[in-house]
Enzyme design. Structure first.
Site, PDB file in Angstrom:
ATOM      1  N   MET A   1       0.852  -1.173   0.000  1.00 12.29           N
ATOM      2  CA  MET A   1       0.000   0.000   0.000  1.00 12.29           C
ATOM      3  C   MET A   1       0.898   1.236   0.000  1.00 12.29           C
ATOM      4  O   MET A   1       1.935   1.260   0.627  1.00 12.29           O
ATOM      5  CB  MET A   1      -0.892  -0.043   1.244  1.00 12.29           C
ATOM      6  N   CYS A   2       0.492   2.252  -0.719  1.00 11.04           N
ATOM      7  CA  CYS A   2       1.224   3.514  -0.796  1.00 11.04           C
ATOM      8  C   CYS A   2       0.232   4.666  -0.731  1.00 11.04           C
ATOM      9  O   CYS A   2      -0.966   4.477  -0.918  1.00 11.04           O
ATOM     10  CB  CYS A   2       2.005   3.619  -2.106  1.00 11.04           C
TER      11      CYS A   2
END
Length: 167
Positions: A1-2
């Site tokens: 996830m970013c």
């Protein structure tokens, strides 16, 4: 996830300091989405060869947003310059390809002159094949991320005549 945060204005004067502040503030609100490294790309001066040209300026750092703030401060950008038109992008990373290092922080550039920069959330499944192709065309890579492939591929398609994007 970013976490990805973008910012753009046209004919609205802001100082480079205000732009950096907006990007870093937006990034700090997304820090929970990735906390191994952070980075921003903004309009600005960029040393290329023996002259300064208008180009995208990158600030990247391993760690949380506080580390990025320290990196920006240590590089002492001209925060007073007023820009009527400006864009910027910010990224906080949770690594999937390539270890946690400054070279692997996003944004990833297309080359030394930062013609294109890319931030990305996801996995490019055929990045090895694309990297091999681009290496045969003379491109070199400075990171272990799959995202760098996108920036280099844009540069290849735009500048090497593979796709005519201009009339």
């Amino acid at each position: 996830m970013c976490g990805i945060f973008g910012y753009a204005n046209y004919n609205v004067e802001k100082t480079r300091g205000q732009i950096i502040e907006n990007l870093v503030e937006g990034l700090s609100k997304l820090e929970y989405r990735g906390y191994d490294s952070t980075g921003i790309g903004i309009d600005g001066e960029h040393e290329f060869g023996h002259s300064a040209v208008k180009a995208i300026q990158l600030y990247k750092q391993v760690g949380k947003v506080a580390s990025l703030k320290d990196e920006i401060k240590s590089r002492n950008p001209d925060t007073a310059e007023v820009l009527p038109n400006h864009v910027g992008i910010a990224h906080t990373r949770w690594a999937t390809h390539g270890g946690v290092s400054q070279a692997n922080c996003h944004p990833q550039p297309s080359g030394d002159a930062n013609e294109f920069i890319v931030v990305h959330n996801g996995i490019i499944t055929n990045y090895r094949e694309l990297k091999t192709l681009l290496k045969t065309k003379g491109y070199t890579f400075s990171s272990d991320t799959d995202t760098e492939i996108i920036a280099k591929l844009f540069k290849f398609l735009w500048f090497d005549g593979q796709v005519c994007l201009l009339p």
